[in-house]
Design an enzyme around this catalytic site. Structure first.
Site, PDB file in Angstrom:
ATOM      1  N   ALA A  76     -25.325 -20.877   8.141  1.00  0.00           N
ATOM      2  CA  ALA A  76     -25.194 -20.169   9.431  1.00  0.00           C
ATOM      3  C   ALA A  76     -26.549 -19.586   9.845  1.00  0.00           C
ATOM      4  O   ALA A  76     -27.397 -19.315   8.989  1.00  0.00           O
ATOM      5  CB  ALA A  76     -24.161 -19.059   9.302  1.00  0.00           C
TER       6      ALA A  76
ATOM      7  N   ARG B 250       0.892  -1.159   0.000  1.00  0.00           N
ATOM      8  CA  ARG B 250       0.000   0.000   0.000  1.00  0.00           C
ATOM      9  C   ARG B 250       0.936   1.216   0.000  1.00  0.00           C
ATOM     10  O   ARG B 250       1.695   1.397   0.936  1.00  0.00           O
ATOM     11  CB  ARG B 250      -0.902  -0.009   1.232  1.00  0.00           C
ATOM     12  CG  ARG B 250      -1.762  -1.285   1.352  1.00  0.00           C
ATOM     13  CD  ARG B 250      -2.877  -1.119   2.350  1.00  0.00           C
ATOM     14  NE  ARG B 250      -3.475  -2.381   2.771  1.00  0.00           N
ATOM     15  CZ  ARG B 250      -4.452  -3.014   2.122  1.00  0.00           C
ATOM     16  NH1 ARG B 250      -4.941  -2.489   1.025  1.00  0.00           N
ATOM     17  NH2 ARG B 250      -4.953  -4.148   2.578  1.00  0.00           N
TER      18      ARG B 250
ATOM     19  N   ARG C  86     -18.099 -18.952  21.657  1.00  0.00           N
ATOM     20  CA  ARG C  86     -16.688 -18.863  21.286  1.00  0.00           C
ATOM     21  C   ARG C  86     -16.587 -17.948  20.070  1.00  0.00           C
ATOM     22  O   ARG C  86     -17.550 -17.788  19.316  1.00  0.00           O
ATOM     23  CB  ARG C  86     -16.118 -20.233  20.918  1.00  0.00           C
ATOM     24  CG  ARG C  86     -16.022 -21.210  22.080  1.00  0.00           C
ATOM     25  CD  ARG C  86     -14.880 -20.841  23.019  1.00  0.00           C
ATOM     26  NE  ARG C  86     -14.667 -21.855  24.045  1.00  0.00           N
ATOM     27  CZ  ARG C  86     -15.296 -21.906  25.215  1.00  0.00           C
ATOM     28  NH1 ARG C  86     -16.239 -21.018  25.499  1.00  0.00           N
ATOM     29  NH2 ARG C  86     -15.017 -22.843  26.086  1.00  0.00           N
TER      30      ARG C  86
ATOM     31  N   GLN D  88      -8.042 -15.953   5.343  1.00  0.00           N
ATOM     32  CA  GLN D  88      -8.989 -15.920   4.230  1.00  0.00           C
ATOM     33  C   GLN D  88      -8.328 -15.568   2.901  1.00  0.00           C
ATOM     34  O   GLN D  88      -8.804 -15.934   1.836  1.00  0.00           O
ATOM     35  CB  GLN D  88     -10.071 -14.847   4.488  1.00  0.00           C
ATOM     36  CG  GLN D  88     -10.960 -15.155   5.657  1.00  0.00           C
ATOM     37  CD  GLN D  88     -11.652 -13.913   6.193  1.00  0.00           C
ATOM     38  OE1 GLN D  88     -12.736 -13.581   5.767  1.00  0.00           O
ATOM     39  NE2 GLN D  88     -11.015 -13.234   7.133  1.00  0.00           N
TER      40      GLN D  88
ATOM     41  N   ASP E 191     -12.761  -8.580  -0.887  1.00  0.00           N
ATOM     42  CA  ASP E 191     -13.950  -7.906  -0.338  1.00  0.00           C
ATOM     43  C   ASP E 191     -15.153  -7.923  -1.297  1.00  0.00           C
ATOM     44  O   ASP E 191     -16.283  -7.778  -0.861  1.00  0.00           O
ATOM     45  CB  ASP E 191     -13.621  -6.446   0.006  1.00  0.00           C
ATOM     46  CG  ASP E 191     -12.446  -6.337   0.965  1.00  0.00           C
ATOM     47  OD1 ASP E 191     -12.081  -7.360   1.572  1.00  0.00           O
ATOM     48  OD2 ASP E 191     -11.884  -5.230   1.100  1.00  0.00           O
TER      49      ASP E 191
HETATM   50  O1  F6P Z   1      -9.124  -5.178   1.241  1.00  0.00           O
HETATM   51  C1  F6P Z   1      -8.701  -6.471   1.545  1.00  0.00           C
HETATM   52  C2  F6P Z   1      -8.540  -6.645   3.030  1.00  0.00           C
HETATM   53  O2  F6P Z   1      -8.171  -8.007   3.259  1.00  0.00           O
HETATM   54  C3  F6P Z   1      -9.753  -6.249   3.872  1.00  0.00           C
HETATM   55  O3  F6P Z   1     -10.759  -7.243   3.879  1.00  0.00           O
HETATM   56  C4  F6P Z   1      -9.118  -6.049   5.218  1.00  0.00           C
HETATM   57  O4  F6P Z   1      -9.882  -5.156   6.018  1.00  0.00           O
HETATM   58  C5  F6P Z   1      -7.785  -5.423   4.862  1.00  0.00           C
HETATM   59  O5  F6P Z   1      -7.507  -5.821   3.522  1.00  0.00           O
HETATM   60  C6  F6P Z   1      -6.639  -5.851   5.728  1.00  0.00           C
HETATM   61  O6  F6P Z   1      -5.535  -5.128   5.343  1.00  0.00           O
HETATM   62  P1  F6P Z   1      -4.038  -5.490   5.772  1.00  0.00           P
HETATM   63  O7  F6P Z   1      -3.638  -6.711   5.001  1.00  0.00           O
HETATM   64  O8  F6P Z   1      -3.260  -4.287   5.364  1.00  0.00           O
HETATM   65  O9  F6P Z   1      -4.055  -5.759   7.241  1.00  0.00           O
END
Ligand code: F6P
Length: 320
Positions: free
Chosen positions: A186, A72, A243, A251, A127
């Site tokens: 769920a 990023r 829990r 993921q 996402d």
């Molecule tokens: O945008 C993808 C994502 O995995 C989001 O689901 C999550 O909030 C964010 O990136 C996590 O970012 P990082 O890998 O910088 O912790």
């Protein structure tokens, strides 16, 4: 076009390697030179890149993450950073750029495109929050990862009369939580797009407990609140012992599903074709199983992809 560049930016996801491989191979077939940029836009600022060959992309199709690595890049938020990226690309003789990434990365891609360099974006983010495409790269693999985790959790939950709150990623988008709730049966999915009432949920869970159900699964999208905090609020009111599991970056990794491999390949090929056809400032996307091009600036100006209202309705209807 004689020389193009490709980069992956923002959060990695499975299927990025398939897309890079398709860009490189399709580019070579078209007689182009393809520059692979490391670590996203940061690699264009720090000049980290190499000319790719077919061998550079052998044995990557089945691997998760991105072998070009990602980042990023804060500098890309400034006009100076954007200008430097364009100058470095021009200095390298690059005539077109393919950016594989999520909404932030596509904003960067649009900024470059508006400075006159042809850019094509490939939507990639677990996402599934990018508009103008039914699916982004990485979503299907992430959903399969979540489903595997929830299926495992259900085994242990039902052995102990427990409720589990399972927190998924997704930023401000509840797609992963609601689709995995449907796919895994769920009881609830708490998502940012829909209000929820914890008192009603507690009453309902308690009723199920009294009826002798052996487990309850509540999917919580990270944008809807912290699963840990919600568990604190409901734990003494539902009968089931509770829990929490936060799936986190689990993921995002893993070998891409066939769907994501195919999507990466189709998007990569379409992006090269678009540059070759003189397209500029576009994003490839999938609509009704067909690859289409959308205006990149419109994509990044449209906010997050709205969730199909049918999904939460379906999840609620079937969780009786
Ligand atoms: O945008 C993808 C994502 O995995 C989001 O689901 C999550 O909030 C964010 O990136 C996590 O970012 P990082 O890998 O910088 O912790």
């Amino acid at each position: 076009m004689k020389r193009i560049a490709v980069l992956t930016s923002g959060g990695d996801c499975s299927g990025m390697n398939a897309a890079i491989r398709a860009v490189v191979r399709a580019g070579l077939v078209e007689g182009m030179e393809v520059v692979g940029v490391q670590k996203g836009f940061q690699g264009l600022i720090d000049r980290q890149y190499e000319i790719m060959s077919t061998r550079s992309v052998s044995n990557v199709l089945q691997r998760g993450g991105t072998f070009l690595q990602s980042a990023r890049c804060k500098e890309m938020l400034t006009p100076e950073g954007q200008q430097l990226v364009v100058e470095n690309l021009r200095g390298l003789g690059v005539e077109g750029l393919i950016v594989i990434g999520g909404d932030g990365s596509l904003k960067g891609a649009d900024a470059i495109s508006r400075r006159g360099l042809p850019v094509i974006g490939i939507p990639a983010s677990i996402d599934n929050d990018i508009p103008f495409t039914d699916m982004a790269l990485g979503v299907d693999t992430a959903l399969n990862n979540i489903a595997r985790a929830v299926d495992n959790v259900k085994d242990t939950a039902s052995s102990h009369d427990r409720a589990f709150l399972v927190e998924t990623m997704g930023r401000n988008c509840g797609y992963l939580a609601v689709v995995s709730a449907i796919a895994c049966g769920a009881e609830y999915s708490l998502i940012p797009e829909e209000p929820y009432n914890l008192n009603e949920i507690c009453q309902e869970l308690r009723r199920r407990y009294r009826e002798g159900r052996s487990n309850s699964i509540i999917m919580v999208a990270e944008g809807a609140g912290s699963a840990q905090k919600i568990a604190e609020q409901i734990k003494d009111r539902i009968g089931f012992e509770t829990r929490v599991i936060v799936l986190g970056h689990y993921q995002r990794g893993g070998s891409p599903t066939v769907f994501d491999r195919l999507l990466g390949v189709r998007f990569g090929q379409a992006a090269v074709e678009a540059l070759q056809n003189g397209e500029h400032g576009k994003m490839v996307g999938m609509a009704c199983a067909q690859v289409q091009l959308s205006d990149l600036h419109e994509v990044i100006s449209s906010g997050i992809r709205p969730i199909d209202k049918m999904l939460p309705q379906l999840a609620n209807r079937l969780s009786v």
